[in-house]
Design an enzyme around this catalytic site. Structure first.
Site, PDB file in Angstrom:
ATOM      1  N   GLN A 185       1.078  -1.155   0.003  1.00  9.42           N
ATOM      2  CA  GLN A 185      -0.316  -0.020   0.253  1.00  9.42           C
ATOM      3  C   GLN A 185       1.052   1.447  -0.030  1.00  9.42           C
ATOM      4  O   GLN A 185       0.324   2.140  -0.299  1.00  9.42           O
ATOM      5  CB  GLN A 185      -0.789   0.324   1.193  1.00  9.42           C
ATOM      6  CG  GLN A 185      -1.916  -0.896   1.012  1.00  9.42           C
ATOM      7  CD  GLN A 185      -2.780  -0.897   0.309  1.00  9.42           C
ATOM      8  OE1 GLN A 185      -2.842   0.192  -0.176  1.00  9.42           O
ATOM      9  NE2 GLN A 185      -3.897  -1.799  -0.488  1.00  9.42           N
ATOM     10  N   CYS A 331     -17.361  -9.745   2.966  1.00 11.44           N
ATOM     11  CA  CYS A 331     -18.843 -10.946   2.255  1.00 11.44           C
ATOM     12  C   CYS A 331     -18.026 -12.131   1.981  1.00 11.44           C
ATOM     13  O   CYS A 331     -17.792 -12.330   1.298  1.00 11.44           O
ATOM     14  CB  CYS A 331     -19.607  -9.626   1.138  1.00 11.44           C
ATOM     15  SG  CYS A 331     -21.557 -10.549   1.085  1.00 11.44           S
TER      16      CYS A 331
END
Ligand SMILES: *Cc1c(COP(=O)(O)O)cnc(C)c1O
Length: 381
Positions: A185, A331
């Site tokens: 990142q 999810c």
């Protein structure tokens, strides 16, 4: 669901991936077309491909003040993390079997650690505070004579928290422990000097820095022992066999050089847009919680939970308006599970469910932020 092709895309998910920069694609094209030689071949076509890889290696190394001989090309951040953790642990088995990592690592680290645990290695997962910063005391306390490796990510992909890397580097040195950091990142987004920071091993990836997907690199400091985890030919000094992804590697090199040039202007713009967004949200009297800290945070990362708006409804609404943001929860099989990162910083299940991650990039403008705020505001009851 039928897609409405007329809605323009507004992209705020640069921590997930980025587009390929024009200059990068242009550098890559010859290696997808006429320069198709195998870098291991002895004739000119092969030599040219080999040379292109070495130029890219120099560029990737320069950004973090490493030597080009310390860079190994891989298929991305995930493979680099796997190669670092397994490669280092397997090579140093005589010294010990213990790894220290954190609870907020990327799955590429956490699941590699789980696999190593299944093979008999020991792993300590250190806590983080409410700001998402690792508990240094706990890290120190967990060091034992079998500790071979500390693996702490440079900055978190969900909440952007930047870890005290220099301090960890010093600790690792004192105890003669190898220090790996997943810098996917922040490579190119933060000034990184592997020598100054005491980093022995570092992962990076092309598609988070406007380069191609499916290519990354692992830096391993000269003298640090590690072994290959794939078996095959002699490529990448036998640490990563397989015919090189020449165009991808050339693209990664160019992406590294380009993002490094733009580092300061990117940080400035991100901070401006981030503050502007928060100010606008406050002006609209939107009730939200900022997840993580505003200090020690990647400039492009905003992670918030709307107090009165369901996160999933919001994401669907934003999607229908062409807005790409990420949710705060993973999810899995239709069931929402709390993000391990938000859980680790002590955020309630309710707030975690409503979390959205906005990650800024070079093409974002103030006008984009206005559109985003307006779209969120429309959800307010
Ligand atoms: C994206 C990401 C990875 C995985 O990189 P890939 O190139 O997609 O395999 C690993 N760690 C962090 C922190 C990431 O953000």
């Amino acid at each position: 669901m039928k897609e409405d092709e007329n809605v323009g895309i507004r992209y705020f998910d640069h921590a997930a991936t980025t587009y390929i920069r024009k200059e990068v694609l242009e550098e890559m094209m010859p290696y997808l077309k006429e320069e198709y030689g195998n870098p291991s071949s002895q004739y000119r076509l092969g030599r040219k491909a080999k040379q292109a890889i070495e130029v890219a290696r120099e560029k990737v190394a320069k950004v973090i003040n490493a030597k080009s001989s310390e860079i190994y090309f891989t298929s991305g951040g995930t493979e680099s993390d796997n190669l670092a953790l397994k490669g280092i642990m397997y090579a140093n088995i005589k010294k010990g079997n213990h790894i220290i990592t954190s609870k907020i690592e990327h799955p590429a680290i956490l699941n590699t650690c789980k696999e190593l645990e299944n093979e008999g290695f020991k792993v300590t997962y250190v806590d983080v505070d409410n700001n998402g910063i690792v508990n240094i005391k706990q890290l120190l306390m967990s060091i034992n004579c079998k500790t071979v490796l500390i693996s702490i990510m440079y900055a978190n992909n969900e909440i952007g928290s930047i870890q005290p890397i220099e301090e960890i580097g010093k600790i690792a040195k004192i105890y003669n422990i190898i220090f790996h950091t997943d810098a996917v990142q922040c490579y190119g987004n933060l000034k990184i000097d592997v020598n100054k920071l005491g980093i022995d091993s570092l992962s990076l990836s092309g598609h988070k820095i406007y380069g191609p997907k499916g290519v990354g690199a692992l830096y391993v400091k000269k003298g640090i022992e590690f072994v290959n985890i794939l078996s095959g030919g002699h490529q990448e000094k036998e640490k990563r066999p397989g015919t090189e992804n020449v165009a991808g590697i050339v693209g990664l090199g160019e992406a590294a050089e380009e993002i490094d040039k733009r580092m300061n202007e990117n940080i400035e713009r991100n901070i401006l847009l981030r503050n502007y967004f928060i100010k606008k949200m406050q002006e609209k009297n939107m009730r939200f919680n900022i997840n993580g800290t505003m200090n020690n945070r990647l400039s492009g990362n905003i992670n918030i939970s709307l107090i009165d708006i369901d996160g999933n409804d919001l994401l669907n609404k934003l999607d229908s308006k062409g807005i790409c943001v990420s949710n705060g929860s993973a999810c899995s099989s239709g069931k929402m599970t709390q993000s391990h990162v938000l859980k680790a910083i002590g955020l309630s299940k309710e707030l975690s469910k409503n979390a959205i991650r906005i990650t800024l990039g070079e093409e974002n403008t103030k006008e984009d932020m206005d559109y985003l705020v307006e779209s969120i505001f429309e959800m307010k009851k």
